[in-house]
Write an enzyme that holds these catalytic residues in place. Structure first.
Site, PDB file in Angstrom:
ATOM      1  N   GLY A 118     -16.978 124.875  -0.766  1.00 13.42           N
ATOM      2  CA  GLY A 118     -15.659 125.497  -0.714  1.00 13.42           C
ATOM      3  C   GLY A 118     -15.155 125.730  -2.127  1.00 13.42           C
ATOM      4  N   ALA A 178     -13.545 123.804  -4.166  1.00 10.73           N
ATOM      5  CA  ALA A 178     -13.822 122.715  -5.099  1.00 10.73           C
ATOM      6  C   ALA A 178     -15.302 122.671  -5.458  1.00 10.73           C
ATOM      7  CB  ALA A 178     -13.362 121.385  -4.495  1.00 10.73           C
ATOM      8  N   GLY A 179     -16.166 122.669  -4.450  1.00  8.53           N
ATOM      9  CA  GLY A 179     -17.597 122.532  -4.693  1.00  8.53           C
ATOM     10  C   GLY A 179     -18.171 123.697  -5.481  1.00  8.53           C
ATOM     11  N   HIS A 234       0.382 121.364  10.845  1.00  8.42           N
ATOM     12  CA  HIS A 234       0.996 122.590  10.327  1.00  8.42           C
ATOM     13  C   HIS A 234       1.918 123.201  11.378  1.00  8.42           C
ATOM     14  CE1 HIS A 234       1.454 126.543   8.630  1.00  8.42           C
ATOM     15  NE2 HIS A 234       0.782 126.193   7.550  1.00  8.42           N
ATOM     16  N   ARG A 256       6.136 121.402   5.598  1.00 13.42           N
ATOM     17  CA  ARG A 256       5.398 121.444   6.855  1.00 13.42           C
ATOM     18  C   ARG A 256       5.656 120.257   7.763  1.00 13.42           C
ATOM     19  NH1 ARG A 256      -0.314 123.716   4.371  1.00 13.42           N
ATOM     20  NH2 ARG A 256       0.470 125.818   4.057  1.00 13.42           N
ATOM     21  N   HIS A 262      -4.040 120.384  10.565  1.00 14.97           N
ATOM     22  CA  HIS A 262      -4.394 121.415   9.594  1.00 14.97           C
ATOM     23  C   HIS A 262      -5.072 120.877   8.351  1.00 14.97           C
ATOM     24  CE1 HIS A 262      -4.169 125.061   7.322  1.00 14.97           C
ATOM     25  NE2 HIS A 262      -3.350 124.567   6.436  1.00 14.97           N
ATOM     26  N   GLU A 298     -10.227 118.652  -0.879  1.00 16.58           N
ATOM     27  CA  GLU A 298      -9.600 117.965   0.257  1.00 16.58           C
ATOM     28  C   GLU A 298     -10.302 116.649   0.586  1.00 16.58           C
ATOM     29  OE1 GLU A 298      -9.261 120.491   3.719  1.00 16.58           O
ATOM     30  OE2 GLU A 298      -8.314 118.939   4.927  1.00 16.58           O
ATOM     31  N   ARG A 328       1.190 117.670   2.236  1.00 12.43           N
ATOM     32  CA  ARG A 328       0.846 118.675   1.233  1.00 12.43           C
ATOM     33  C   ARG A 328       1.761 119.882   1.390  1.00 12.43           C
ATOM     34  NH1 ARG A 328      -1.942 123.190   1.262  1.00 12.43           N
ATOM     35  NH2 ARG A 328      -2.997 122.923   3.265  1.00 12.43           N
ATOM     36  N   LEU A 372      -5.436 125.202  -2.282  1.00  8.41           N
ATOM     37  CA  LEU A 372      -6.295 126.068  -3.084  1.00  8.41           C
ATOM     38  C   LEU A 372      -6.169 125.668  -4.551  1.00  8.41           C
ATOM     39  CD1 LEU A 372      -5.627 129.544  -1.426  1.00  8.41           C
ATOM     40  CD2 LEU A 372      -7.308 127.815  -0.844  1.00  8.41           C
TER      41      LEU A 372
END
Lengths: 223, 637, 248
Positions: free
Chosen positions: B42, B44-45, B266, B330, B401, B425, B435, B441
């Site tokens: 994703g 991060a990776g 969410h 949220r 979420h 995450e 969050r 992101l």
């Protein structure tokens, strides 16, 4: 660079499009020539004599057209062959989304046109099929193209064959003219529908132009 | 268990500079000798893999999907926060930091959050340079919108596909390194164990999902970027493949699991329509910029929305949280929604839904402006529900979420197992108990581009560990264990499908460890989950074999881990006797139904240590101190 | 509602496959197509048989994992959506639905409806990027991009890499996919320095992977779940020609 043009699919499509453009222009000029039939024997015969006597122009043009045709046919066959290698397992059900009949039959319509061109050359240009045609000369010794066409198209088989061939050619062009804009990259987003509509219109215009002569002869309008 | 957060000295705003100053470096010609294993592709990776490879490390990347580009970051819609203050509306690094700390209900680590806000500005520059097509003004400059929990417009976006565009940016950067031979990518490969040698994380055991082959990879460091675990609830907004397995196996090898009960529900998702439903679809929070949330004032009012006059409508978010209105965070919005639905005022089938109404905005701005802002979301809504949101209000309901909890990491993003880094995450670090929108992101890319590449070098330079061979005894043992588990799953040949077990587990967790939790409910769940887990291991049906692609088998392994995680979540929720952010214990609420934090006893991170299948895990704590942001009641009124 | 399914079942690449019929009863028109397959798979799994393998992940039309040719159309009958966003209300009660994998030699079959689309990754790997390393690039606003250009680049960038263009093309051509990426990057000012090499490298790789040539039928555009315009192919052709001429 030539290497890349030939080896890449895009390069070959480019060759297809460039040669196709040349051939379409020739077809257009040819049609304009034919239409002079309606202006009477003097006009078209003078035009034919002008072409026949300008050797410096005639032979390079013939040579160029032959090369264009060969490259067009060569790339067409190679691409079709390549495209056939891309899907061994076919779909069981297939809805041909968007792909028009013309686009799917380019190789077949193209081959038919090529064969017809050979016949057409033998028929009118070389004159080995109908020996009468070669004898038709104007008083000053040039080919009497006007009489040649009337004679040939009065034969309903010749006329029908011609009309059929022009139909196939223009069917081929109805896809080809639109597609060449894509292959040459001449396009702006949002203009495609317009381009395709104009392309089909142009093909139709060519068809009408070509077919008008044999039809007029058959109907007795041209004598 | 030793939990040293390694927070640098000095005032909070200077800590990252101090840290970078003191980090040991690896010389460029030495970097190529080190191999780093990155699991997950994703934001991060992929960003970490690309950046590490650019620095000169040899990188191996593993992902479940057939292509790294399909990691679930791709689904993020609304945007990414950054303290650029392009709008001149009073934003700053400090304000983003404070909003994030407050949004997380003061349960995140101050130093990490400040650093996140600090590097946020670089992310936008980096992504713009990569060709991410952010939305722009006619001037050609970048434009922004606002998101929940903020009173400034600091969210950058690319239509409703921000996650996709950012992911493609780092995916492309990573593939560029693959082209250069610095990165090797292993798609359709699942990590099934972490290998620890001499107390350091030194490798992973993976299964090739196409051939079933189990193999080992040894590295000088292991980076887990495997995302969140909200699929534990069965129905969530996560991709169907998202799972906890990689971090769970690391937990079982000694990594601490932090705040597992902090999960985000969410508020704006499309309501459940039937029991066949396989996932819940999020409607971006950005919709709340222009949409107004309401329910009928009277319970059981079944009139169509157009026939309910203004006077009979309750715009409850605007009423309860006037300062933030429909852009309340949220957790707060979800809870308020749950409350009005519990009062019988919910709309739609089953009464589990509220209206998100655009009629005011459509009147004010016109259809074309709304279409430009949210067109694809409206289309998506119509695809799913066959309702046109331009004409009738959307119906929405909260859904699981995001997981704020995850593996514990220190300031260097390294877990308590040396050599094991956890980013995005998958770690717990930046979002506390809740969050804020458009921050995931930001965190994924901050970790991957700008933090991990610095700190991992320090580990490599100081640890001075040799890389083992992948045929060392530790790897052999792990491989044997993994193979045995797979064999066991295939041998059960029971009667109940994996999906059914997953659904049953999800139901328990959603009801007892979801938006509202009670001690009694959690205790009940702690009885039900182990029973269900027993049944799973006796009666699950996993058809097929191990030699080809077997999606049931993959799912079974992941559900097996979800059972254990679910239990830990309940334990954690039960132990945290307070309400904060997404963790709402009904026993601890203020008179008007808001979270009641207990800062004297619970201003800490709960870190769980695995012992064995027979012994319960041990709860350790990392105390949280607040110097820059002062502990305060979290109010959006 | 009820559907009769004809599904392509194939154990692996080496075993021949065939269509198998399944009866899906008690369906709800609000189910997504993949949820219907889930239901069928539950019934298959309950009998201890192997469920139908298919790729899927996000189930909201953005990851590009789901594929399938449904009644001869990639991603099914509904325009501009993926298979996962196709709902049963697009089908008639009692209809027979044929489900096949994407078929192209460049997308070798793995199992049932799952195919290998890594060829797309290799095409991106050949040049689908802007070569900027992580670091401190100039401030994002120091390079303004005219809004129409940014919007056009975004139109191209919306590609999800699902491969429906290849599946629909009679030549299994990947032109729309490649053109979308080439156009996205070549339109933006950031992408200009590598404009030529990008076009050449990506087209070369596309050819190497065994995709066919473009016959300009634009069926790719018709089935694209993101509605990517075929005019990007013209843009790529233009870029490729330019690159060829300038880099002999």
């Amino acid at each position: 660079m030539l290497d890349r043009v030939w080896k890449s699919t895009l390069g070959k499509k480019f060759l297809m499009a460039v040669t196709g453009t040349g051939l379409v222009l020739f077809v257009f000029v040819h049609m304009m020539g034919n239409l002079q039939m309606f202006l009477g024997p003097e006009v078209i015969n003078r035009y034919a004599a002008m072409l026949q006597t300008s050797i410096e122009f005639l032979w390079p043009a013939r040579f160029g057209l032959a090369i264009f045709a060969l490259v067009h046919i060569g790339t067409g066959i190679t691409l079709t062959w390549q495209n056939r290698q891309t899907r061994d397992q076919r779909y069981a059900t297939r809805k041909l989304v968007k792909a028009t009949l013309a686009s799917r039959t380019m190789l077949w319509t193209g081959s038919f046109v090529a064969l017809y061109v050979v016949y057409h050359l033998l028929h009118f240009t070389i004159g080995t099929i109908d020996l009468h045609l070669a004898e038709m000369k104007t008083p000053d010794g040039h080919r009497d193209v006007y009489r040649m066409l009337i004679w040939a198209f009065q034969d309903s088989r010749v006329a029908c064959g011609y009309i059929l061939a022009m139909g196939v050619l223009c069917f081929h062009l109805s896809h080809g003219i639109g597609a060449l804009f894509q292959s040459l990259g001449i396009k702006k987003p949002g203009y495609e529908p317009l381009i395709y509509r104009l392309a089909r219109l142009a093909a139709l215009g060519l068809l009408v132009g070509f077919v008008s002569v044999p039809v007029a002869v058959q109907l007795g309008w041209l004598q | 268990m030793k939990l040293d957060a390694r927070i640098p000295s000095g005032p909070v705003p200077q800590k990252w500079s101090v840290c970078k100053r003191d980090l040991k470096l690896v010389a460029p010609n030495n970097k190529r000798k080190y191999e780093i294993l990155v699991v997950g592709t994703g934001l991060a990776g992929s960003s970490a893999a690309a950046t590490l490879a650019e620095l000169g490390y040899q990188v191996k990347v593993f992902c479940l999907q057939d292509s790294p580009r399909r990691a679930h970051s791709v689904a993020a819609q609304g945007g990414i926060n950054a303290a650029k203050n392009y709008q001149n509306d009073g934003d700053s690094v400090h304000r983003l930091f404070y909003d994030t700390i407050k949004g997380g209900d003061f349960r995140s680590r101050e130093a990490n959050v400040f650093r996140l806000a600090e590097v946020s500005v670089n992310i936008i520059d980096q992504c713009a340079a990569q060709g991410v097509p952010f939305a722009r003004e006619y001037s050609g400059y970048l434009t922004n919108r606002s998101f929940g929990g903020a009173q400034v417009s600091r969210t950058f976006y690319a239509r409703g596909q921000t996650g996709q565009q950012l992911l493609l940016g780092c995916y492309q950067a990573m593939l560029r390194q693959a082209h250069l031979g610095q990165v090797r990518i292993f798609p359709r490969t699942e990590m099934l164990d972490l290998v620890v040698v001499n107390g350091h994380a030194k490798g992973i055991v993976v299964r090739d999902l196409l051939t079933g082959k189990i193999s080992s990879h040894a590295g000088d460091a292991v980076v887990l970027a495997t995302g969140g675990y909200t699929n534990v609830f069965y129905l969530s907004t996560s991709g169907r493949g998202s799972n906890v397995t990689a971090i769970w196996r690391a937990y079982k090898k000694g990594a601490a699991f932090a705040n597992p009960c902090f999960t985000q529900i969410h508020p704006t998702c499309i309501p459940v329509s039937g029991d066949y439903q396989s996932k819940l679809t999020l409607m971006s929070e950005s919709l709340r910029n222009d949409g107004r949330v309401w329910v009928p004032k009277q319970p059981g009012d079944k009139r169509p929305p157009a026939e309910i006059p203004e006077s009979d409508r309750d715009y409850y978010l605007e009423r309860m949280y006037p300062a933030y209105g429909n852009l309340a965070p949220r957790d707060i919005s979800s809870r308020a929604t749950k409350r009005v639905c519990d009062e019988g005022r919910g709309v739609g089938p089953g009464g589990l839904g509220v209206y998100l109404d655009f009629s005011d905005a459509l009147r004010r701005l016109g259809r074309s402006v709304i279409a430009e802002r949210y067109g694809n979301l409206f289309e998506m809504y119509e695809e799913i529900t066959a309702e046109n949101a331009y004409e009738t209000p959307m119906r929405i309901y909260p859904a699981p979420h995001y997981a704020m909890g995850g593996l514990w990491v220190d300031y260097h993003l390294m877990s308590n197992l040396p050599g094991l880094f956890v980013i995005g995450e998958a770690n717990f670090s930046d979002h506390g108990a809740n969050r804020l929108g458009a921050s995931a992101l930001m965190q994924g890319l901050a970790d991957g581009y700008f933090i991990l590449p610095y700190t991992i070098g320090n580990y490599i330079a100081t640890a001075k560990q040799t890389r083992p061979q992948p045929d060392a005894a530790e790897f052999r043992e792990s491989e044997a264990e993994v193979a045995a588990t797979i064999k066991r799953l295939l041998a059960i040949r029971g009667k109940k499908t994996v999906r059914q077990f997953h659904k049953d587990l999800g139901k328990i967790l959603w009801e007892k460890c979801g938006m509202a939790r009670t001690a009694a409910g959690l205790q009940q769940a702690l009885k039900e989950i182990p029973t269900l887990r027993e049944e799973f291991w006796q009666n699950v049906s996993v058809p097929g074999d191990d030699a080809d692609l077997n999606q049931s088998l993959e799912h079974a392994g992941r559900v097996a881990d979800f059972f254990e995680l679910g239990e830990l979540m309940c334990r954690d929720a039960l132990a945290r006797n307070e309400s904060c952010g997404g963790h709402f214990r009904e026993e601890y609420q203020t008179a008007d139904g808001e979270c009641q934090r207990n800062d004297t006893e619970f201003a800490h991170v709960a870190c769980w240590e695995y012992r064995s299948a027979q012994q319960p895990p041990v709860r350790h704590i990392e105390p949280l101190t607040f110097e820059e942001a002062h502990l305060a009641e979290r109010s959006y009124k | 509602m009820k559907l009769k399914l004809r599904v392509w079942r194939q154990k692996n690449a080496h075993t021949p496959g065939q269509f198998v019929e399944y009866h899906a009863d008690n369906l709800n028109p609000n189910m997504s197509f993949l949820e219907m397959l889930d239901v069928v798979n539950e019934q298959i799994a309950a009998k201890g048989e192997e469920p139908i393998a298919f790729d899927h992940d996000c189930r909201e039309g953005i990851c590009g994992a789901c594929s399938c040719v449904i009644n001869g159309e990639p991603h099914g009958p509904h325009d501009k959506v993926t298979t996962c966003q196709t709902y049963l209300r697009s089908f008639q009660d009692g209809a027979t639905v044929t489900i096949e994998p994407f078929r192209a030699n460049a997308f070798p079959l793995i199992k049932d409806l799952v195919v290998d689309r890594t060829a797309f990754d290799r095409i991106i790997q050949a040049g689908g990027y802007i070569s900027v390393g992580t670091g401190h690039p100039p401030d994002a606003n120091s390079l303004p991009v005219p809004k129409p250009l940014a919007d056009l680049a975004m139109d191209a960038a919306a590609c999800i890499g699902c491969g429906a263009c290849v599946a629909a093309c009679k030549n299994a051509s990947a032109m729309l996919f490649v053109a979308a990426k080439v156009s996205h990057l070549n339109l933006l000012p950031q992408g200009q320095p590598e404009r030529d090499v990008r076009a050449l490298a990506m087209v070369d790789q596309m050819d190497k992977e065994g995709f066919g040539a473009c016959t300009v039928t634009l069926s790719c555009q018709a089935v694209c779940p993101k509605g990517i315009s075929g005019s990007f192919i013209a843009k790529m052709n233009r870029d490729f020609l330019r690159a060829m001429l300038l880099n002999p």
